[in-house]
Design an enzyme around this catalytic site. Structure first.
Site, PDB file in Angstrom:
ATOM      1  N   ARG A   1      -0.399  -9.165  13.588  1.00 38.27           N
ATOM      2  CA  ARG A   1      -1.104  -8.302  12.803  1.00 38.27           C
ATOM      3  C   ARG A   1      -1.908  -8.715  11.499  1.00 38.27           C
ATOM      4  O   ARG A   1      -3.036  -8.358  11.560  1.00 38.27           O
ATOM      5  CB  ARG A   1       0.044  -7.840  11.888  1.00 38.27           C
TER       6      ARG A   1
ATOM      7  N   ARG B   1      11.181  -0.747  12.193  1.00 41.54           N
ATOM      8  CA  ARG B   1       9.684  -0.730  13.251  1.00 41.54           C
ATOM      9  C   ARG B   1      10.138  -2.177  13.688  1.00 41.54           C
ATOM     10  O   ARG B   1      10.050  -3.356  13.416  1.00 41.54           O
ATOM     11  CB  ARG B   1       9.010  -1.478  12.170  1.00 41.54           C
TER      12      ARG B   1
ATOM     13  N   ARG C   1      10.711  -7.324   4.924  1.00 42.30           N
ATOM     14  CA  ARG C   1      10.608  -5.624   5.280  1.00 42.30           C
ATOM     15  C   ARG C   1      11.464  -5.583   6.492  1.00 42.30           C
ATOM     16  O   ARG C   1      12.302  -4.642   6.698  1.00 42.30           O
ATOM     17  CB  ARG C   1       9.559  -4.982   5.430  1.00 42.30           C
TER      18      ARG C   1
ATOM     19  N   LYS D   1       0.405  -1.491   0.316  1.00 44.67           N
ATOM     20  CA  LYS D   1       0.124  -0.150  -0.021  1.00 44.67           C
ATOM     21  C   LYS D   1       1.166   1.009  -0.540  1.00 44.67           C
ATOM     22  O   LYS D   1       0.659   1.824  -0.955  1.00 44.67           O
ATOM     23  CB  LYS D   1      -0.793  -0.218   1.455  1.00 44.67           C
TER      24      LYS D   1
ATOM     25  N   ARG E   1     -10.537   0.287   9.080  1.00 46.17           N
ATOM     26  CA  ARG E   1      -9.471  -0.711   9.114  1.00 46.17           C
ATOM     27  C   ARG E   1     -10.539  -1.465   9.961  1.00 46.17           C
ATOM     28  O   ARG E   1     -10.183  -2.656  10.168  1.00 46.17           O
ATOM     29  CB  ARG E   1      -8.372  -0.481   9.607  1.00 46.17           C
TER      30      ARG E   1
HETATM   31  P1  AMP Z   1       0.471   0.849   9.350  1.00 55.39           P
HETATM   32  O1  AMP Z   1       1.209   1.070   9.260  1.00 55.39           O
HETATM   33  O2  AMP Z   1      -0.410   0.947   8.419  1.00 55.39           O
HETATM   34  O3  AMP Z   1       0.470  -1.271   9.347  1.00 55.39           O
HETATM   35  O4  AMP Z   1       0.054   0.480  10.912  1.00 55.39           O
HETATM   36  C1  AMP Z   1       0.371  -0.264  11.874  1.00 55.39           C
HETATM   37  C2  AMP Z   1       0.417  -0.138  12.716  1.00 55.39           C
HETATM   38  O5  AMP Z   1      -0.773   1.028  13.796  1.00 55.39           O
HETATM   39  C3  AMP Z   1      -1.364  -1.055  13.088  1.00 55.39           C
HETATM   40  O6  AMP Z   1      -0.765  -2.625  13.341  1.00 55.39           O
HETATM   41  C4  AMP Z   1      -2.140  -0.799  14.044  1.00 55.39           C
HETATM   42  O7  AMP Z   1      -1.940  -1.198  15.501  1.00 55.39           O
HETATM   43  C5  AMP Z   1      -2.318   0.920  14.279  1.00 55.39           C
HETATM   44  N1  AMP Z   1      -3.368   1.382  13.057  1.00 55.39           N
HETATM   45  C6  AMP Z   1      -2.987   1.986  11.461  1.00 55.39           C
HETATM   46  N2  AMP Z   1      -3.782   2.608  11.252  1.00 55.39           N
HETATM   47  C7  AMP Z   1      -4.615   1.682  11.817  1.00 55.39           C
HETATM   48  C8  AMP Z   1      -6.537   1.803  11.775  1.00 55.39           C
HETATM   49  N3  AMP Z   1      -7.538   2.561  10.657  1.00 55.39           N
HETATM   50  N4  AMP Z   1      -7.290   1.073  12.700  1.00 55.39           N
HETATM   51  C9  AMP Z   1      -6.422   0.814  13.757  1.00 55.39           C
HETATM   52  N5  AMP Z   1      -4.565   0.396  14.097  1.00 55.39           N
HETATM   53  C10 AMP Z   1      -4.200   1.112  13.304  1.00 55.39           C
END
Ligand code: AMP
Length: 389
Positions: free
Chosen positions: A145, A134, A128, A14, A89
């Site tokens: 996740r 991260r 990654r 993404k 999400r």
């Molecule tokens: P990402 O960078 O999108 O993979 O997000 C990293 C982490 O941020 C996720 O594993 C969640 O803990 C939190 N997170 C990001 N976006 C959301 C969302 N829309 N709703 C809930 N948690 C989120």
């Protein structure tokens, strides 16, 4: 506005695809993951509250997400459109997004699902994790996740499948192919967007002849309610007979009839690029009707233009017209001409004032010759098309 949500499991690509989209289509990028990491780094109250949850790989509460996303959207409400990454999400967040879009008087064009299997997703995230730095890119957290994704995020797809704006892309092809598939989807979305122009001006300002010529040049549908009513009478249709009776009794044609005719016109213009409305809306009530009619088709007013001509010049033009074969039934006496100018002043000027406050109105000087005025109007419409993109 063009609003897109990119969907897919962690590691679907993404972030990579977002870069291409925001550069090409100049959208404002909103990644809830990035926003949360920023809060975390700045050690804000929200960041501290989310820290442990993110580190475990669970989803942060919808309450926290609303706060960070609402703030970002509000601060950038003048954007061309938004690209959402990692949001919505949860099923609840899909409703939140609907509400946020309504607040901006827009809607989500589509949700693009970059479809990648769990196995591939796990493989990519582990790779990654070797370089991303991260804290949530390690095997135990990644597995959690992915589990959260399956349990809480996948149901979001049903929301959009039911709404009819869900589109899937094969995410395991090479990156460029995924990009070009996404690009095709967005181009298609843009081609669905309609350019809706409302053309105002006093009787005699040239709005009718200009409107017709503009519609022809730009392949837009010309919606002139006065002419539509006349055509109905001529065709002797059921509605036509009704209108005739109303005309003969000296009453105004009720909005119900005008709305029915416009609805028909819109329904019969499926492949149209948009509409030029002339002579509608004429009253404040009709301005609300037009908003509703366009909204029903997922669209809205794109531009409002007023052709301005001084009153004395208008009277002279209408008087001259009354002596030619272009004489309209309502040009035949001074009384009628004055009545039409008055109607415009008392009923339609308040509508233009409302639009001036809400959207802004482009004022075009209509005193020049036809071609000069046409060029200025055409320029406005070309800009309108550019702003749709
Ligand atoms: P990402 O960078 O999108 O993979 O997000 C990293 C982490 O941020 C996720 O594993 C969640 O803990 C939190 N997170 C990001 N976006 C959301 C969302 N829309 N709703 C809930 N948690 C989120």
């Amino acid at each position: 506005m063009l609003n897109i949500a990119l969907f897919g499991p962690p590691g679907a690509g993404k972030g990579t695809q977002s870069e291409f989209i925001i550069n090409k289509y100049k959208l404002f990028y909103i990644s809830t993951g990035d926003l949360l990491r920023k809060e975390l780094k700045a050690e804000t109250y929200l960041g501290l509250e989310a820290k442990e949850i993110i580190e475990k790989g669970d989803l942060v509460s919808d309450e926290i997400i609303v706060q960070i996303i609402e703030k970002t959207i509000k601060e950038n409400s003048d954007a061309n459109g938004f690209l959402f990454d990692g949001f919505p999400r949860t099923y609840i967040q899909a409703y939140i997004l609907e509400g946020l879009m309504i607040k901006l008087n827009t809607s989500l064009n589509c949700l693009i699902n970059i479809d990648v299997s769990e196995k591939e997703s796990l493989k990519r995230l582990l790779k990654r994790g070797e370089t991303s730095g991260r804290s949530d890119d390690n095997e135990i957290v990644i597995k959690n996740r992915l589990e959260e994704y399956k349990q809480k995020t996948l149901p979001v797809l049903n929301f959009y499948k039911e709404k009819g704006n869900y589109i899937k892309v094969k995410g395991e092809q090479n990156i460029n192919k995924v990009t070009s598939d996404i690009d095709d989807i967005i181009k298609n979305e843009l081609s669905k967007k309609l350019l809706n122009i409302v053309l105002f001006g006093y009787p005699g300002s040239g709005r009718g002849s200009q409107g017709k010529a503009l519609a022809e040049k730009f392949d837009l549908e010309y919606v002139a309610t006065g002419k539509m009513l006349e055509d109905e009478i001529k065709s002797n249709s059921k509605i036509g007979k009704q209108i005739n009776e109303i005309y003969e009794s000296g009453q105004l044609v009720p909005d119900e009839i005008v709305v029915k005719l416009i609805e028909q016109k819109i329904a019969n213009s499926k492949n149209s690029k948009g509409f030029i409305f002339k002579g509608f809306p004429r009253t404040l009530v009709q301005s609300y009707i037009l908003d509703g009619l366009l909204k029903k088709h997922g669209s809205s007013i794109s531009k409002i233009i007023e052709i301005e001509v001084p009153t004395l010049e208008l009277i002279q033009r209408l008087n001259n017209r009354s002596k030619t074969d272009r004489c309209m039934p309502y040009d035949t006496s001074t009384d009628k001409i004055v009545q039409r100018l008055k109607d415009h002043q008392f009923k339609t000027i308040p509508v233009i004032e409302k639009y001036k406050q809400l959207h802004g109105v482009e004022i075009i000087n209509g005193v020049d010759d036809f071609d000069t005025v046409f060029k200025k109007l055409a320029n406005e419409i070309e800009n309108g098309f550019k702003n749709l993109k």
